[in-house]
Design a protein around this motif. Structure first.
Motif, PDB file in Angstrom:
ATOM      1  N   PHE A 230      34.015  30.797  32.530  1.00  0.00           N
ATOM      2  CA  PHE A 230      35.008  31.000  33.745  1.00  0.00           C
ATOM      3  C   PHE A 230      34.953  30.501  34.293  1.00  0.00           C
ATOM      4  CE2 PHE A 230      33.386  34.152  30.869  1.00  0.00           C
ATOM      5  CZ  PHE A 230      34.712  34.797  30.154  1.00  0.00           C
ATOM      6  N   ASN A 231      36.455  30.848  35.342  1.00  0.00           N
ATOM      7  CA  ASN A 231      36.168  29.292  36.326  1.00  0.00           C
ATOM      8  C   ASN A 231      36.697  30.769  37.507  1.00  0.00           C
ATOM      9  OD1 ASN A 231      37.714  27.915  38.507  1.00  0.00           O
ATOM     10  ND2 ASN A 231      39.063  26.614  37.555  1.00  0.00           N
ATOM     11  N   VAL A 232      35.761  29.983  38.312  1.00  0.00           N
ATOM     12  CA  VAL A 232      36.132  31.911  38.873  1.00  0.00           C
ATOM     13  C   VAL A 232      36.167  31.291  40.332  1.00  0.00           C
ATOM     14  CG1 VAL A 232      34.256  33.134  37.620  1.00  0.00           C
ATOM     15  CG2 VAL A 232      33.835  32.324  39.782  1.00  0.00           C
ATOM     16  N   ALA A 233      36.179  30.458  40.783  1.00  0.00           N
ATOM     17  CA  ALA A 233      36.768  30.087  42.250  1.00  0.00           C
ATOM     18  C   ALA A 233      38.168  30.568  42.708  1.00  0.00           C
ATOM     19  CB  ALA A 233      37.684  28.530  41.929  1.00  0.00           C
ATOM     20  N   ARG A 234      37.632  30.985  43.873  1.00  0.00           N
ATOM     21  CA  ARG A 234      38.393  32.718  44.699  1.00  0.00           C
ATOM     22  C   ARG A 234      39.541  32.462  44.745  1.00  0.00           C
ATOM     23  NH1 ARG A 234      38.444  34.548  49.617  1.00  0.00           N
ATOM     24  NH2 ARG A 234      38.846  37.001  49.995  1.00  0.00           N
ATOM     25  N   PRO A 235      40.487  31.227  44.701  1.00  0.00           N
ATOM     26  CA  PRO A 235      41.187  30.375  45.749  1.00  0.00           C
ATOM     27  C   PRO A 235      42.663  31.189  44.405  1.00  0.00           C
ATOM     28  CG  PRO A 235      40.482  28.653  46.584  1.00  0.00           C
ATOM     29  CD  PRO A 235      39.966  29.609  45.163  1.00  0.00           C
ATOM     30  N   LEU A 236      42.095  30.484  42.625  1.00  0.00           N
ATOM     31  CA  LEU A 236      42.379  30.688  41.409  1.00  0.00           C
ATOM     32  C   LEU A 236      42.581  31.781  41.177  1.00  0.00           C
ATOM     33  CD1 LEU A 236      43.273  29.613  39.022  1.00  0.00           C
ATOM     34  CD2 LEU A 236      40.579  29.430  38.142  1.00  0.00           C
ATOM     35  N   LEU A 237      42.058  32.500  41.273  1.00  0.00           N
ATOM     36  CA  LEU A 237      41.589  34.453  41.464  1.00  0.00           C
ATOM     37  C   LEU A 237      42.518  35.505  41.985  1.00  0.00           C
ATOM     38  CD1 LEU A 237      37.435  35.451  40.205  1.00  0.00           C
ATOM     39  CD2 LEU A 237      39.091  34.585  38.743  1.00  0.00           C
ATOM     40  N   LEU A 238      42.931  34.364  43.154  1.00  0.00           N
ATOM     41  CA  LEU A 238      43.483  35.208  43.747  1.00  0.00           C
ATOM     42  C   LEU A 238      45.101  34.887  43.551  1.00  0.00           C
ATOM     43  CD1 LEU A 238      42.210  33.991  47.493  1.00  0.00           C
ATOM     44  CD2 LEU A 238      42.742  36.371  46.119  1.00  0.00           C
ATOM     45  N   ARG A 239      45.595  33.251  42.620  1.00  0.00           N
ATOM     46  CA  ARG A 239      46.396  33.204  42.738  1.00  0.00           C
ATOM     47  C   ARG A 239      47.121  33.585  41.408  1.00  0.00           C
ATOM     48  NH1 ARG A 239      45.827  28.578  43.420  1.00  0.00           N
ATOM     49  NH2 ARG A 239      45.720  27.740  41.920  1.00  0.00           N
ATOM     50  N   ARG A 240      45.945  33.731  40.585  1.00  0.00           N
ATOM     51  CA  ARG A 240      46.109  34.566  39.262  1.00  0.00           C
ATOM     52  C   ARG A 240      46.338  35.479  38.365  1.00  0.00           C
ATOM     53  NH1 ARG A 240      46.019  29.737  35.774  1.00  0.00           N
ATOM     54  NH2 ARG A 240      46.894  28.093  36.330  1.00  0.00           N
ATOM     55  N   ARG A 241      45.523  36.583  40.215  1.00  0.00           N
ATOM     56  CA  ARG A 241      45.403  37.765  39.816  1.00  0.00           C
ATOM     57  C   ARG A 241      45.416  38.516  40.343  1.00  0.00           C
ATOM     58  NH1 ARG A 241      40.407  39.858  36.902  1.00  0.00           N
ATOM     59  NH2 ARG A 241      39.548  39.238  38.459  1.00  0.00           N
ATOM     60  N   PRO A 242      46.698  38.122  41.262  1.00  0.00           N
ATOM     61  CA  PRO A 242      46.736  38.833  42.289  1.00  0.00           C
ATOM     62  C   PRO A 242      46.612  40.410  42.859  1.00  0.00           C
ATOM     63  CG  PRO A 242      49.122  38.390  41.972  1.00  0.00           C
ATOM     64  CD  PRO A 242      47.745  38.176  41.063  1.00  0.00           C
ATOM     65  N   GLU A 243      46.719  41.288  41.824  1.00  0.00           N
ATOM     66  CA  GLU A 243      47.043  42.333  42.215  1.00  0.00           C
ATOM     67  C   GLU A 243      45.129  42.927  41.261  1.00  0.00           C
ATOM     68  OE1 GLU A 243      46.445  41.422  37.942  1.00  0.00           O
ATOM     69  OE2 GLU A 243      47.535  40.280  39.660  1.00  0.00           O
ATOM     70  N   GLN A 244      44.144  41.845  41.496  1.00  0.00           N
ATOM     71  CA  GLN A 244      42.952  42.605  41.609  1.00  0.00           C
ATOM     72  C   GLN A 244      41.422  42.117  42.266  1.00  0.00           C
ATOM     73  OE1 GLN A 244      41.372  42.261  36.900  1.00  0.00           O
ATOM     74  NE2 GLN A 244      44.073  41.592  36.659  1.00  0.00           N
ATOM     75  N   PRO A 245      40.842  42.255  42.441  1.00  0.00           N
ATOM     76  CA  PRO A 245      39.681  41.024  43.534  1.00  0.00           C
ATOM     77  C   PRO A 245      39.441  40.193  43.284  1.00  0.00           C
ATOM     78  CG  PRO A 245      38.780  43.912  43.273  1.00  0.00           C
ATOM     79  CD  PRO A 245      40.511  43.601  41.937  1.00  0.00           C
ATOM     80  N   PRO A 246      39.518  39.111  44.087  1.00  0.00           N
ATOM     81  CA  PRO A 246      39.231  38.042  43.211  1.00  0.00           C
ATOM     82  C   PRO A 246      37.249  37.631  43.038  1.00  0.00           C
ATOM     83  CG  PRO A 246      39.753  37.892  46.163  1.00  0.00           C
ATOM     84  CD  PRO A 246      39.283  39.693  45.256  1.00  0.00           C
ATOM     85  N   PHE A 247      37.658  38.614  41.982  1.00  0.00           N
ATOM     86  CA  PHE A 247      35.904  37.817  41.140  1.00  0.00           C
ATOM     87  C   PHE A 247      35.807  38.401  40.169  1.00  0.00           C
ATOM     88  CE2 PHE A 247      35.531  42.535  43.079  1.00  0.00           C
ATOM     89  CZ  PHE A 247      34.806  43.048  41.644  1.00  0.00           C
ATOM     90  N   TRP A 248      35.432  38.275  39.233  1.00  0.00           N
ATOM     91  CA  TRP A 248      35.479  37.992  37.344  1.00  0.00           C
ATOM     92  C   TRP A 248      34.428  39.121  37.049  1.00  0.00           C
ATOM     93  CZ3 TRP A 248      39.197  36.844  34.350  1.00  0.00           C
ATOM     94  CH2 TRP A 248      39.275  37.220  33.175  1.00  0.00           C
ATOM     95  N   LEU A 249      34.757  40.467  36.503  1.00  0.00           N
ATOM     96  CA  LEU A 249      33.690  41.291  36.396  1.00  0.00           C
ATOM     97  C   LEU A 249      32.829  41.233  34.578  1.00  0.00           C
ATOM     98  CD1 LEU A 249      31.834  43.868  37.910  1.00  0.00           C
ATOM     99  CD2 LEU A 249      33.705  45.570  36.704  1.00  0.00           C
ATOM    100  N   TYR A 250      32.069  40.462  34.445  1.00  0.00           N
ATOM    101  CA  TYR A 250      31.008  40.407  33.270  1.00  0.00           C
ATOM    102  C   TYR A 250      30.434  41.280  32.756  1.00  0.00           C
ATOM    103  CZ  TYR A 250      30.431  37.305  29.363  1.00  0.00           C
ATOM    104  OH  TYR A 250      29.818  37.160  27.741  1.00  0.00           O
ATOM    105  N   GLU A 251      30.202  41.826  31.666  1.00  0.00           N
ATOM    106  CA  GLU A 251      29.183  42.802  31.196  1.00  0.00           C
ATOM    107  C   GLU A 251      28.650  42.307  30.089  1.00  0.00           C
ATOM    108  OE1 GLU A 251      30.667  46.497  30.176  1.00  0.00           O
ATOM    109  OE2 GLU A 251      31.217  46.928  31.855  1.00  0.00           O
ATOM    110  N   LEU A 252      27.370  42.271  29.406  1.00  0.00           N
ATOM    111  CA  LEU A 252      26.651  41.894  28.753  1.00  0.00           C
ATOM    112  C   LEU A 252      25.750  43.363  28.331  1.00  0.00           C
ATOM    113  CD1 LEU A 252      25.064  38.577  29.748  1.00  0.00           C
ATOM    114  CD2 LEU A 252      26.430  38.704  27.944  1.00  0.00           C
TER     115      LEU A 252
END
Length: 269
Positions: A230-252
């Motif tokens: 997962f590329n979790v660069a904040r600028p990328l997450l802001l651009r690709r998922r503008p409707e979600q908070p710019p962090f990646w939530l992952y469960e194990l």
């Protein structure tokens, strides 16, 4: 400075551990007060916060102190690696010391464990991917460049080899595969990561890999053996998922669940 209360954590899941991952925050001296809500939101959503480098913009003590103060809203463990921007001022140890004093576990070829999940972390380095990887041939400066890439790969491998937990995560700044830098100009691929970082991940498989650095890359791809990266660069997450908070939530699954899965699977053929 007024005290900032820590937010209440989300209800703990008995079956999963949640990680909020983000990189490339690029904190400046003017960032004070602008990130507390974001970090509080990540803290509320997860059992741990993973930071994938470029935490500061120029790697200064002032920026690191601002970041440490912004992180005061986080009520869960924080694990981080540094990025290239954190080295810009030539004092990455200062950034590390300030963050460590604030309770952040900064990994540089080291490991830690969060609720039964092992985490191995290293910055990584550049050098290119596959047949486009730079070789250690020619001028001494080229050999030094490649040596740095090899050293970072060895740091990652040594860290992965230490993990004994059923579930494992690798934390990087540079990309270990070309898939998550797709979208960036092809000309700069060699500066965004290195296939040498993938080699330890093939020898010591993990459940997931998180990195940053490629602001215009691709959010998710997989290693040759199918591990999600997962590329979790904040600028990328802001651009690709503008409707979600710019962090990646992952469960194990929690350690108990992982052990049960292994027992149910039975011995390998």
């Amino acid at each position: 400075m007024p005290h900032t209360p820590r937010p209440a954590r989300h209800a703990r899941s008995e079956s999963t551990v949640r990680f909020a991952a983000v990189g490339d925050i690029h904190v400046t001296k003017d960032s004070a007060g602008s990130l507390r809500g974001f970090f509080a939101q990540a803290s509320e959503a997860a059992d741990a916060l993973l930071l994938c480098g470029d935490l500061t913009d120029y790697g200064t003590a002032e920026e690191a102190q601002v970041l440490a103060e912004e992180l005061a809203t986080v009520s869960v463990p924080i694990v981080a690696v540094l990025g290239n921007h954190d080295f810009e001022s030539g004092t990455p140890e200062v950034v590390t010391d300030i963050l460590t004093q604030a309770g952040v576990r900064v990994l540089d070829g080291g490991v830690c464990e969060i609720e039964g999940v092992g985490i191995a972390g290293a910055k990584g380095f550049a050098g290119g991917f596959g047949r486009g990887s730079l070789g250690a041939w020619g001028e001494p400066v080229i050999k030094l460049f490649v040596k740095e890439a090899l050293n970072e790969a060895m740091k990652l491998e040594a860290a992965l080899a230490k993990l004994r937990t059923p579930r494992r995560i690798a934390l990087l700044h540079y990309a270990p595969i070309v898939g998550t830098v797709q979208g960036e100009p092809v000309e700069i691929f060699p500066f965004l990561g290195s296939s040498r970082l993938e080699e330890p991940l093939l020898r010591y498989p993990v459940d997931a890999v998180f990195h940053g650095h490629a602001h215009r890359g691709t959010v998710e791809a997989r290693t040759m053996n199918g591990v999600p990266v997962f590329n979790v660069a904040r600028p990328l997450l802001l651009r690709r998922r503008p409707e979600q908070p710019p962090f990646w939530l992952y469960e194990l699954p929690r350690e108990e669940e992982a052990a049960s899965e292994s027992a149910a699977a039975g011995p390998a053929a």
